[in-house]
Scaffold this motif. Structure first.
Motif, PDB file in Angstrom:
ATOM      1  N   GLU A   1     -34.418 -38.909 -32.478  1.00  0.00           N
ATOM      2  CA  GLU A   1     -34.906 -37.611 -32.930  1.00  0.00           C
ATOM      3  C   GLU A   1     -33.762 -36.836 -33.589  1.00  0.00           C
ATOM      4  N   PRO A   2     -33.704 -36.828 -34.921  1.00  0.00           N
ATOM      5  CA  PRO A   2     -32.573 -36.185 -35.596  1.00  0.00           C
ATOM      6  C   PRO A   2     -32.425 -34.702 -35.276  1.00  0.00           C
ATOM      7  N   LYS A   3     -33.524 -34.022 -34.979  1.00  0.00           N
ATOM      8  CA  LYS A   3     -33.447 -32.594 -34.692  1.00  0.00           C
ATOM      9  C   LYS A   3     -32.818 -32.290 -33.343  1.00  0.00           C
ATOM     10  N   SER A   4     -32.510 -33.328 -32.570  1.00  0.00           N
ATOM     11  CA  SER A   4     -31.822 -33.121 -31.289  1.00  0.00           C
ATOM     12  C   SER A   4     -30.305 -33.104 -31.452  1.00  0.00           C
ATOM     13  N   ILE A   5     -29.833 -33.004 -32.680  1.00  0.00           N
ATOM     14  CA  ILE A   5     -28.400 -33.033 -32.963  1.00  0.00           C
ATOM     15  C   ILE A   5     -27.703 -31.792 -32.413  1.00  0.00           C
ATOM     16  N   LEU A   6     -26.483 -31.996 -31.916  1.00  0.00           N
ATOM     17  CA  LEU A   6     -25.641 -30.913 -31.418  1.00  0.00           C
ATOM     18  C   LEU A   6     -24.224 -31.124 -31.941  1.00  0.00           C
ATOM     19  N   GLU A   7     -23.542 -30.033 -32.214  1.00  0.00           N
ATOM     20  CA  GLU A   7     -22.146 -30.115 -32.623  1.00  0.00           C
ATOM     21  C   GLU A   7     -21.242 -30.022 -31.403  1.00  0.00           C
ATOM     22  N   VAL A   8     -20.203 -30.837 -31.380  1.00  0.00           N
ATOM     23  CA  VAL A   8     -19.207 -30.783 -30.315  1.00  0.00           C
ATOM     24  C   VAL A   8     -18.029 -29.988 -30.851  1.00  0.00           C
ATOM     25  N   GLY A   9     -17.969 -28.720 -30.483  1.00  0.00           N
ATOM     26  CA  GLY A   9     -16.891 -27.868 -30.964  1.00  0.00           C
ATOM     27  C   GLY A   9     -15.580 -28.154 -30.266  1.00  0.00           C
ATOM     28  N   ARG A  10     -14.521 -27.568 -30.792  1.00  0.00           N
ATOM     29  CA  ARG A  10     -13.210 -27.740 -30.172  1.00  0.00           C
ATOM     30  C   ARG A  10     -13.237 -27.175 -28.752  1.00  0.00           C
ATOM     31  N   GLY A  11     -12.731 -27.920 -27.826  1.00  0.00           N
ATOM     32  CA  GLY A  11     -12.716 -27.494 -26.439  1.00  0.00           C
ATOM     33  C   GLY A  11     -13.975 -27.836 -25.670  1.00  0.00           C
ATOM     34  N   GLU A  12     -14.982 -28.412 -26.349  1.00  0.00           N
ATOM     35  CA  GLU A  12     -16.238 -28.729 -25.680  1.00  0.00           C
ATOM     36  C   GLU A  12     -16.382 -30.211 -25.326  1.00  0.00           C
ATOM     37  N   PHE A  13     -15.435 -31.042 -25.773  1.00  0.00           N
ATOM     38  CA  PHE A  13     -15.579 -32.479 -25.603  1.00  0.00           C
ATOM     39  C   PHE A  13     -15.664 -32.865 -24.135  1.00  0.00           C
ATOM     40  N   ARG A  14     -14.778 -32.339 -23.312  1.00  0.00           N
ATOM     41  CA  ARG A  14     -14.773 -32.687 -21.888  1.00  0.00           C
ATOM     42  C   ARG A  14     -16.022 -32.183 -21.179  1.00  0.00           C
ATOM     43  N   LYS A  15     -16.552 -31.072 -21.670  1.00  0.00           N
ATOM     44  CA  LYS A  15     -17.771 -30.523 -21.066  1.00  0.00           C
ATOM     45  C   LYS A  15     -18.956 -31.451 -21.295  1.00  0.00           C
ATOM     46  N   ILE A  16     -19.037 -32.027 -22.487  1.00  0.00           N
ATOM     47  CA  ILE A  16     -20.152 -32.916 -22.827  1.00  0.00           C
ATOM     48  C   ILE A  16     -19.919 -34.319 -22.283  1.00  0.00           C
ATOM     49  N   PHE A  17     -18.652 -34.754 -22.301  1.00  0.00           N
ATOM     50  CA  PHE A  17     -18.296 -36.087 -21.812  1.00  0.00           C
ATOM     51  C   PHE A  17     -17.260 -35.933 -20.696  1.00  0.00           C
ATOM     52  N   PRO A  18     -17.700 -35.685 -19.466  1.00  0.00           N
ATOM     53  CA  PRO A  18     -16.777 -35.432 -18.352  1.00  0.00           C
ATOM     54  C   PRO A  18     -15.744 -36.556 -18.187  1.00  0.00           C
ATOM     55  N   GLY A  19     -14.504 -36.139 -18.065  1.00  0.00           N
ATOM     56  CA  GLY A  19     -13.427 -37.096 -17.859  1.00  0.00           C
ATOM     57  C   GLY A  19     -12.846 -37.671 -19.129  1.00  0.00           C
ATOM     58  N   ALA A  20     -13.455 -37.376 -20.289  1.00  0.00           N
ATOM     59  CA  ALA A  20     -12.988 -37.925 -21.559  1.00  0.00           C
ATOM     60  C   ALA A  20     -12.344 -36.831 -22.400  1.00  0.00           C
ATOM     61  N   GLU A  21     -11.361 -37.214 -23.197  1.00  0.00           N
ATOM     62  CA  GLU A  21     -10.665 -36.265 -24.069  1.00  0.00           C
ATOM     63  C   GLU A  21     -10.487 -36.886 -25.448  1.00  0.00           C
ATOM     64  N   PHE A  22     -10.934 -36.179 -26.479  1.00  0.00           N
ATOM     65  CA  PHE A  22     -10.709 -36.614 -27.863  1.00  0.00           C
ATOM     66  C   PHE A  22      -9.276 -36.267 -28.231  1.00  0.00           C
ATOM     67  N   ILE A  23      -8.483 -37.282 -28.588  1.00  0.00           N
ATOM     68  CA  ILE A  23      -7.055 -37.035 -28.802  1.00  0.00           C
ATOM     69  C   ILE A  23      -6.620 -37.197 -30.250  1.00  0.00           C
ATOM     70  N   GLY A  24      -7.575 -37.433 -31.161  1.00  0.00           N
ATOM     71  CA  GLY A  24      -7.186 -37.424 -32.565  1.00  0.00           C
ATOM     72  C   GLY A  24      -7.617 -38.635 -33.358  1.00  0.00           C
ATOM     73  N   LEU A  25      -7.098 -38.663 -34.595  1.00  0.00           N
ATOM     74  CA  LEU A  25      -7.454 -39.699 -35.560  1.00  0.00           C
ATOM     75  C   LEU A  25      -6.213 -40.334 -36.157  1.00  0.00           C
ATOM     76  N   ASP A  26      -6.341 -41.599 -36.523  1.00  0.00           N
ATOM     77  CA  ASP A  26      -5.348 -42.278 -37.340  1.00  0.00           C
ATOM     78  C   ASP A  26      -6.026 -42.801 -38.598  1.00  0.00           C
ATOM     79  N   ILE A  27      -5.240 -42.969 -39.648  1.00  0.00           N
ATOM     80  CA  ILE A  27      -5.686 -43.603 -40.887  1.00  0.00           C
ATOM     81  C   ILE A  27      -4.861 -44.867 -41.071  1.00  0.00           C
ATOM     82  N   GLU A  28      -5.520 -45.997 -41.285  1.00  0.00           N
ATOM     83  CA  GLU A  28      -4.824 -47.269 -41.462  1.00  0.00           C
ATOM     84  C   GLU A  28      -5.309 -47.940 -42.742  1.00  0.00           C
ATOM     85  N   ILE A  29      -4.378 -48.285 -43.610  1.00  0.00           N
ATOM     86  CA  ILE A  29      -4.724 -48.987 -44.846  1.00  0.00           C
ATOM     87  C   ILE A  29      -5.243 -50.379 -44.497  1.00  0.00           C
TER      88      ILE A  29
END
Length: 228
Positions: A146-174
């Motif tokens: 159901e596409p209308k069930s979409i939610l944005e994960v704002g900064r500081g909300e990641f752990r609230k939505i995914f308990p115990g998990a932390e988004f720590i960033g991105l890398d770019i690799e050629i």
């Protein structure tokens, strides 16, 4: 001999140099002391334009799709869009400019020089994504069918939505791997002809910054502009 430049849009002139970068976007999550990664392969083509109505300029074409991250331990999944959400609430390009800054190029897309194209053509290795602190928008679905069930994960909300998990960033690799093409298998409604997200009714439209992500996003925001 007749030589002509075919212009896609009125302000676009003839191509005068360019470079293509194939790269892997690698998202990193920390969970219970272990780091987990997921990735998607994208490609960006940069072109310098001359003889446009505004003088010199530039263009980009991005191929690829949103990154799918299935978290461990049944926590669920999130999607990393190829866009970032600005303070005004709109969804803006992120990798087109972010690849440049990640590899140390300070010039804008419209001001790329031959030396910048050389840096892009010779880029190698893996680097931390660096785009003035901006990161791509993260979204989740309460129900992926159901596409209308979409939610944005704002900064500081990641752990609230995914308990115990932390988004720590991105890398770019050629990379030389093929551009990823599996998102529509996961979210088949992306192939629908009609728009699938909510919109404010005429006459009651809110500023973008006041709208939830589901009232801003379109199907095309899940893809680079060259993949739709």
């Amino acid at each position: 001999m007749f030589v002509a430049c075919l212009c896609g849009v009125p302000l676009a002139g003839c191509q005068d140099g360019g470079a293509t970068v194939r790269f892997r976007v690698i998202a990193k999550v920390l969970y219970n002391g272990s780091q987990y990664e997921a990735s998607t392969v994208m490609e960006c083509r940069y072109a310098r334009l001359k003889n446009s109505l505004v003088g010199m300029g530039g263009s980009t074409t991005l191929y690829g799709e949103a990154l799918i991250f299935d978290l461990p331990a049944g926590l669920g999944a999130f999607y990393l869009l190829p866009r970032w959400r600005g303070e005004e609430g709109s969804l803006n390009q992120v990798y087109e400019r972010g690849v440049l800054t990640t590899f140390g190029i300070k010039n804008s897309i419209g001001g790329l020089k031959d030396s910048d194209f050389e840096i892009l053509s010779n880029a190698r290795g893996r680097k931390v994504f660096n785009f003035f602190g901006h990161v791509p928008a993260i979204v989740v679905f309460q129900d992926e069918t159901e596409p209308k069930s979409i939610l944005e994960v704002g900064r500081g909300e990641f752990r609230k939505i995914f308990p115990g998990a932390e988004f720590i960033g991105l890398d770019i690799e050629i990379t030389t791997d093929p551009v990823t093409d599996r998102l529509t298998q996961r979210l088949p409604w992306l192939n629908a002809r009609e728009e699938v997200f909510d919109r404010d009714p005429p006459g009651r439209q809110r500023p973008y910054r006041e709208r939830p992500i589901g009232f801003v996003i379109t199907k095309s925001h899940f893809f680079g502009n060259g993949s739709r």
